[in-house]
Structure formats: structure tokens, C-alpha cells
Design a protein around this motif. Structure first.
Motif, PDB file in Angstrom:
ATOM      1  N   CYS A 299       0.751  -1.072   0.066  1.00 34.87           N
ATOM      2  CA  CYS A 299       0.111   0.045   0.055  1.00 34.87           C
ATOM      3  C   CYS A 299       0.846   1.414   0.176  1.00 34.87           C
ATOM      4  O   CYS A 299       2.040   1.308   0.546  1.00 34.87           O
ATOM      5  CB  CYS A 299      -0.941  -0.051   1.082  1.00 34.87           C
ATOM      6  SG  CYS A 299      -1.797   1.381   1.349  1.00 34.87           S
ATOM      7  N   PRO A 301       0.726   5.086   1.355  1.00 35.67           N
ATOM      8  CA  PRO A 301      -0.071   5.792   2.290  1.00 35.67           C
ATOM      9  C   PRO A 301      -0.230   7.239   1.459  1.00 35.67           C
ATOM     10  O   PRO A 301      -1.532   7.678   1.824  1.00 35.67           O
ATOM     11  CB  PRO A 301       0.617   6.071   3.452  1.00 35.67           C
ATOM     12  CG  PRO A 301       1.592   4.754   3.476  1.00 35.67           C
ATOM     13  CD  PRO A 301       1.938   4.497   1.893  1.00 35.67           C
ATOM     14  N   ALA A 326      -9.212   1.940  -2.692  1.00 39.06           N
ATOM     15  CA  ALA A 326      -8.115   1.494  -1.679  1.00 39.06           C
ATOM     16  C   ALA A 326      -7.663   0.046  -1.931  1.00 39.06           C
ATOM     17  O   ALA A 326      -6.628  -0.146  -1.806  1.00 39.06           O
ATOM     18  CB  ALA A 326      -8.899   1.287  -0.605  1.00 39.06           C
ATOM     19  N   CYS A 331      -4.556  -1.431  -0.162  1.00 40.89           N
ATOM     20  CA  CYS A 331      -4.604  -1.058   1.215  1.00 40.89           C
ATOM     21  C   CYS A 331      -5.628  -1.583   2.018  1.00 40.89           C
ATOM     22  O   CYS A 331      -6.897  -1.653   1.558  1.00 40.89           O
ATOM     23  CB  CYS A 331      -4.735   0.327   1.229  1.00 40.89           C
ATOM     24  SG  CYS A 331      -3.326   1.674   0.328  1.00 40.89           S
ATOM     25  N   THR A 332      -5.368  -2.140   3.369  1.00 39.71           N
ATOM     26  CA  THR A 332      -6.395  -2.777   3.981  1.00 39.71           C
ATOM     27  C   THR A 332      -6.546  -1.765   5.054  1.00 39.71           C
ATOM     28  O   THR A 332      -5.839  -1.403   6.077  1.00 39.71           O
ATOM     29  CB  THR A 332      -5.969  -3.911   4.546  1.00 39.71           C
ATOM     30  OG1 THR A 332      -5.431  -5.058   3.524  1.00 39.71           O
ATOM     31  CG2 THR A 332      -6.923  -4.801   5.421  1.00 39.71           C
ATOM     32  N   ILE A 333      -7.733  -1.273   5.283  1.00 33.21           N
ATOM     33  CA  ILE A 333      -8.138  -0.050   5.994  1.00 33.21           C
ATOM     34  C   ILE A 333      -8.517  -0.795   7.276  1.00 33.21           C
ATOM     35  O   ILE A 333      -9.541  -1.707   7.537  1.00 33.21           O
ATOM     36  CB  ILE A 333      -9.393   0.748   5.494  1.00 33.21           C
ATOM     37  CG1 ILE A 333      -9.134   1.219   4.031  1.00 33.21           C
ATOM     38  CG2 ILE A 333      -9.729   1.822   6.529  1.00 33.21           C
ATOM     39  CD1 ILE A 333      -7.885   2.013   4.314  1.00 33.21           C
ATOM     40  N   ILE A 378      -3.848   1.726   8.486  1.00 31.63           N
ATOM     41  CA  ILE A 378      -3.834   0.746   7.553  1.00 31.63           C
ATOM     42  C   ILE A 378      -2.897  -0.479   8.004  1.00 31.63           C
ATOM     43  O   ILE A 378      -2.103  -0.458   8.766  1.00 31.63           O
ATOM     44  CB  ILE A 378      -3.149   1.240   6.191  1.00 31.63           C
ATOM     45  CG1 ILE A 378      -1.780   1.850   6.420  1.00 31.63           C
ATOM     46  CG2 ILE A 378      -4.052   2.012   5.594  1.00 31.63           C
ATOM     47  CD1 ILE A 378      -1.245   2.664   5.274  1.00 31.63           C
TER      48      ILE A 378
END
Length: 607
Positions: A299, A301, A326, A331-333, A378
Motif C-alpha cells: 500500500c 499511504p 483502496a 491497502c487494508t483499512i 492501515i
């Protein structure tokens, strides 16, 4: 589409991406235009065709740009500020035809997985109504780009050669050249002690010369001519080298190199950078090379934070992050909150939504601005990501669009006179020091009789009759323009409209607040002047011409009356009337008298 309204040049950019369709790649696209003889840059239609999701950062300051793209594949980092058109989903051959129908194609390029592109638009560049893409075409300074993935680097050990000398080989492949080219080669070796025992072999077409910028001394073996960055004027003649990989490996062996530390083949490039993590005559298997860009499965940022959209309405701030974008960034929120951690985002299926009134969640409220901070956690980062977000209380702001008749900007006016330069200033009160006020676009609507006059488009002056001026000391944008008419009837009124943009001076640059303001104007004393000089209307010219003719005729008659009545009666002689030529009316007085009055010799001869 009206052909007369088409852009003067069409630029076509086909960007192929090696990523899978679900990935999101970042593309920096910069356009530059050169001015010649003080003329404004011509209007450009840029056709951008991509085959996967692209996160676009566009810069085209001062260029009246019209962008055609596929909104399903292209996401802007910030509002583009240019006119846009949706590009249909066509095969590559049909895209060429679609672009050619909209204007002559000035430049076209197909790039493989670009990371950044610089396109220079020349005023005098030729254009063709039809073009065919050619492989490895050299576009000179018109196009410069940097690929996303580094070039393939190979290495090997040369058996039977003793010692620890290493070779770095760069081969530039031949292509269609526009003339002599200089390739800058930057070599950076990480050597622990002293200069390495190494040779740099550079092979390319005959029209290529080399400019070498190295941080260590080494043996140089090149084709053509080469020079060093510290002594660029001193050219050194090279050698004739083989143009095959096996032949270049033979040259390395002949130079007593036991290891080929790097072997690279590239198409013609302006700058090539070679970075070696170590040196010393052996192939390095550990430690791993230092990564200068994040892996594609990690990811980013910075990109993630720029995708958060801020909306301000009804005394509330709303932040939206689309899950699809995302996911493109891998990206894992884990969490999405405001400065107050108790104000958390809601999961609404395809997006995260963070909503708060101006009076809660730690909002910082001033007279005209509401500020907060969004915090994102994240999975791939141990520390949370933070970003300042703002809302403006647009109801408390007053925008004034003023027309002035002098560059001193002292007294506004509601009248405009064709042929006279007009000055425009936009200001906001009370002033907001944290934000920059800009003019996105302006136009003058003169109704069905006069049409619409585009003044500013894409934050650039539109045409030679419009000039962007320096802002006021308070930062208020200003410009001037000249109104002109070539047809009748002349309109009596008009409406001047401008679209404004407020952008933060620092921090996040992807937030813009827009407002459209207008003022009504009366058009007085019309004329038929152009945009560079003031002239006379046609009735005035005809009146002056007829008056001059009438005065000349009366003056001729008066002189003839005086002449005929001042001679003595005894000296008068018969007058013979002769037909005067048609041009006598515009001749001088003496010539007119001589044409209608006979002489004594002519009277005697007639007798």
C-alpha cells in the motif's frame, strides 16, 4: 461539432500498463508550451488512452487544454481544471481515427508502462491529418518519459579470466533518429575503499555521443565520442565496437574483466542511471538491492490519503473513501476517524463515510473556516496516517467581480466600450490568508447578437486580446481584455461571469472550493475596431469622405466665380467649353481650371 471551434492541435498519448486490470498505477503527466513572438499557446486537445486503472497527476499550467479520457479508468489526484470529454472505448486503430477527426494530430506516442511523461508542445510544430505509429521513433525533446519498471539487468562471470576487474555494459539500440543525440550516463558505485577496478562499455548507433557522470574513476570504452560532466567541452573520440551482446562480452574479456556486473540493452534515452550497491569484482547476491519505489503489492499511504474526498454542506463535513480505489492500492483499512477517535467512519458497502457536524468531533471553527484531521490506520503501516481537512463557510464570504476602466483599479464601472481596454479584478472578503484565490475560467456573454467571448480557460488567457495581470498586494487575481465587434447589430448589454477556486496554500492540495460570480454590463459607443487598434465606424468614414468631396467642389466653384468676375471687360475673350475628363473632380484646383478654360491660342486656331 463545429469545425471552426476545434482545437488547433491534437496530441495523442497511448499509455499501456503492465499491471493487472485490478491494480492502480500512478502517472505524472506534464505539458509544457513554448511561446513564440509573444503569442499565446494554441489550444490543445490531449487524447489519453489507458488500458488499466490510472491515478493521474496532471500539470498543464498556462495551456488552454481539452482532455479526452475514459473516466472509468482514470482518477485525478486533484481537480484537473481543464475542459474534459469522455473518450469512447475504442481499439487503438479507431482511437487514431477518432483523434484525427477532431483536428490535425501534432504528436502521437504509445508508451509501455510509463511512470512520468513530459510532453512539450511547440508552436511551429507540423501536423498531419493522419499518422501511423512507428516503433522506436525518436521524438527528440518533444517527449520525455520514465518507465515504471527498471530495465532488465543481466550479469555473468567470464570463465578463464583471472583477477577482480568488473565490466558495466550499456547498449543503446538503434532507432529512427531525428539527428545527433547525447545520452547522459550516470554511474553510481558504492565502493568501500578507493576507486574500483572496473570498465564502463557504452555502445550505440553512430549518431549517439555520451556524457558521463560517475562518482568513481574507471576505464571508459565507448563508440562515437564521449565527454565527462566536469569537462563537458572536451570530447574524446571512442572506438568501433561490436553491435551484438556476444561481441560486447568479447570486448569485456579482451579488457581483462572477469565479471560482467551489469549488462543492459535500452532504446534511445536521454538519461540512463546505473546504480550498483557494491563493487569489487564479484557478483553480489546479498544483501538485496535497495528499493527506491514501493513494491506493487504494498500500500502507498500517500496515494491513499489523496483519494479521500471532502464534502462540505449543511453545516457538516463529510469524508468519503471508495473501497475500490483502496483495493487497487492494496491497502487494508483498519480504521478511519477524525481527530476525535470516537468519530469513526461508517461502512456503507462500497465506501467508507465519515460524517460530522461543525460543532462536534473536535472541529476547529474560525470565522470562515472549519478544520479537522482525518486519521487512517492501515495494515501495512505501524503508525497512523494523518491529513488536514478543511471546510469553508461560503455563506460568510462575499465575492466581488469588478470591471475597471484603468489599470489603477480605483473605481468600478458597469459600462464597457468596444475598442477600449477593460480591467477585471476579483476579490473575496473577508480575506482568508490560508487560501489562494484563483480564476478557473471567465467569459463575456453578449446574448444571441454577440455570442460568447471566452476570456480565461483552464486558468490561462484565451486569445491575444486577453492578458493575465499580476495579483493585487492582497492576492486578488486580475486580468485585462479588449472587446471588439466585426458584425452588426451591436449588443447593448452583456454579462461577465467568472468561476473562482479557493485552494489551501499549504498542506493538502486536493481540496478546492468553487464559486461562480457575475456582473451585468452596458455596452456603449460601439465601433468596428480590432483588438490591437481603435478605428472609425463605416458611417463615419463615408460621411467624412462625402464632406471632403463637397467642400472641394464648393471651393472650386468659388475660385471659378472670383476668377471670371475679376478680369477687365476689354480683356475677356470667348470661352470654349471642352469636356473635362472624369478624373478632374479629384484633381488639383489649377488642373480643374485648365481643363475647363480654353487658352487664347486655342480660340485663334478655331477661328
Amino acid at each position: 461539432m463545429d469545425r471552426g471551434a476545434l482545437p488547433l492541435a491534437v496530441a495523442l498519448l497511448l499509455a499501456g500498463c503492465s499491471l493487472s486490470p485490478t491494480d492502480l498505477s500512478q502517472l505524472e503527466l506534464t505539458l509544457q508550451a513554448s511561446k513564440q513572438n509573444g503569442t499565446q499557446p494554441r489550444e490543445v486537445l490531449l487524447v489519453l488512452s489507458v488500458n488499466s486503472n490510472v491515478f493521474l497527476q496532471l500539470q498543464a499550467l498556462g495551456i488552454p487544454l481539452h482532455l479526452a479520457y475514459n473516466p472509468n479508468l482514470v482518477t485525478f489526484q486533484e481537480p484537473p481544471g481543464v475542459n474534459t470529454t469522455e473518450l469512447p472505448s475504442f481499439p487503438k486503430t479507431q482511437i487514431l481515427e477518432w483523434a484525427a477527426e477532431r483536428g490535425p494530430i501534432a504528436s502521437a506516442a504509445e508508451l509501455d508502462d510509463p511512470q512520468s511523461v513530459l510532453l512539450r508542445l511547440g508552436q511551429a510544430q507540423g501536423s498531419l491529418s493522419f499518422c501511423m505509429l512507428e516503433a522506436s521513433q525518436d521524438m527528440g525533446r518533444t517527449l520525455e518519459w520514465r518507465p515504471r519498471t527498471p530495465a532488465l539487468v543481466r550479469g555473468c562471470r567470464l570463465e578463464g579470466v583471472a583477477g577482480h576487474k568488473e565490466a558495466h555494459i550499456l547498449r543503446v539500440l538503434p532507432g529512427h533518429s531525428a539527428g545527433p543525440r547525447t545520452v547522459t550516463v550516470k554511474v553510481e558505485l558504492s565502493c568501500a575503499s578507493g576507486d574500483p577496478d572496473a570498465v564502463l562499455i557504452l555502445q550505440g548507433p553512430p549518431y549517439v555521443s555520451w556524457l558521463i557522470d560517475a562518482n568513481h574513476n574507471m576505464q571508459i570504452w565507448t563508440t562515437g565520442e564521449y565527454s565527462f560532466k566536469i569537462f563537458p567541452e572536451k570530447n574524446i573520440r571512442g572506438f568501433k565496437l561490436p553491435d551484438t551482446p556476444q561481441g560486447l562480452l568479447g570486448e569485456a574479456r579482451m579488457l581483462n574483466a572477469s565479471v560482467v556486473a551489469s549488462f543492459v540493452e535500452l532504446p534511445l534515452a536521454s538519461v540512463v542511471s546505473l546504480h550498483a550497491p557494491s563493487c569489487g569484482g564479484r557478483l553480489q547476491t546479498s544483501p538485496a538491492p535497495i528499493e527506491t519505489t514501493p513494491p506493487k503489492d504494498t500500500c502507498s499511504p500517500e496515494l491513499l490519503m489523496s483519494l479521500i474526498q471532502t464534502k462540505c454542506a449543511n453545516d457538516a463535513m463529510t469524508l468519503v473513501l471508495k473501497k475500490e480505489l483502496a483495493a487497487h492500492l492494496k491497502c487494508t483499512i483498519m480504521g478511519l476517524t477524525l481527530w476525535d477517535p470516537s468519530c469513526q467512519a461508517e461502512d456503507r458497502g462500497d465506501q467508507f463515510v465519515l460524517h460530522s457536524a461543525y460543532s462536534s468531533c473536535g472541529m476547529e471553527v474560525t470565522a470562515n473556516m472549519i478544520s479537522n484531521e482525518v486519521v487512517v490506520n492501515i495494515l501495512s503501516s505501524s503508525s497512523p496516517q494523518r491529513k488536514k481537512v478543511h471546510c469553508l463557510n461560503m455563506d460568510s464570504l462575499s465575492f466581488q467581480l469588478g470591471l475597471y476602466l484603468s489599470p489603477h483599479f480605483l473605481q468600478t464601472s458597469n459600462t464597457i466600450e468596444p475598442g477600449q481596454q477593460s480591467f477585471v479584478q476579483v476579490r473575496v472578503s473577508p480575506s482568508i490568508p490560508e487560501f489562494l484565490l484563483q480564476l478557473d475560467s471567465c467569459h463575456l456573454d453578449l446574448g444571441p447578437e454577440g455570442g460568447t467571448m471566452e476570456l480565461i480557460q483552464g486558468r490561462a488567457a484565451k486569445g491575444n486580446c486577453v492578458s493575465l495581470l499580476s495579483p493585487s498586494p492582497e492576492g486578488n487575481p486580475r486580468f485585462s481584455f479588449l472587446l471588439h465587434f466585426y458584425t452588426v447589430p451591436i449588443p447593448k448589454t452583456g454579462t461577465l461571469s467568472c468561476t473562482l477556486a479557493l485552494r489551501p496554500k499549504t498542506g493538502s492540495q486536493d481540496q478546492e472550493f468553487h464559486r461562480t460570480v457575475f456582473t451585468r454590463l452596458n455596452v456603449i459607443s460601439p465601433d468596428l475596431s480590432g483588438c490591437t487598434s481603435k478605428g472609425l465606424v463605416l458611417p463615419a468614414v463615408l460621411g467624412i469622405t462625402f464632406g471632403a468631396f463637397l467642400i472641394g467642389a464648393l471651393l472650386t466653384a468659388a475660385l471659378w466665380y472670383i476668377y471670371s468676375h475679376t478680369r477687365s471687360p476689354g480683356k475677356r475673350e470667348p470661352v470654349v467649353a471642352v469636356a473635362a475628363p472624369a478624373s478632374s473632380e479629384s484633381s488639383s484646383t489649377n488642373h480643374s481650371i485648365g481643363s475647363t478654360q480654353s487658352t487664347p491660342c486655342s480660340t485663334s486656331s478655331m477661328a
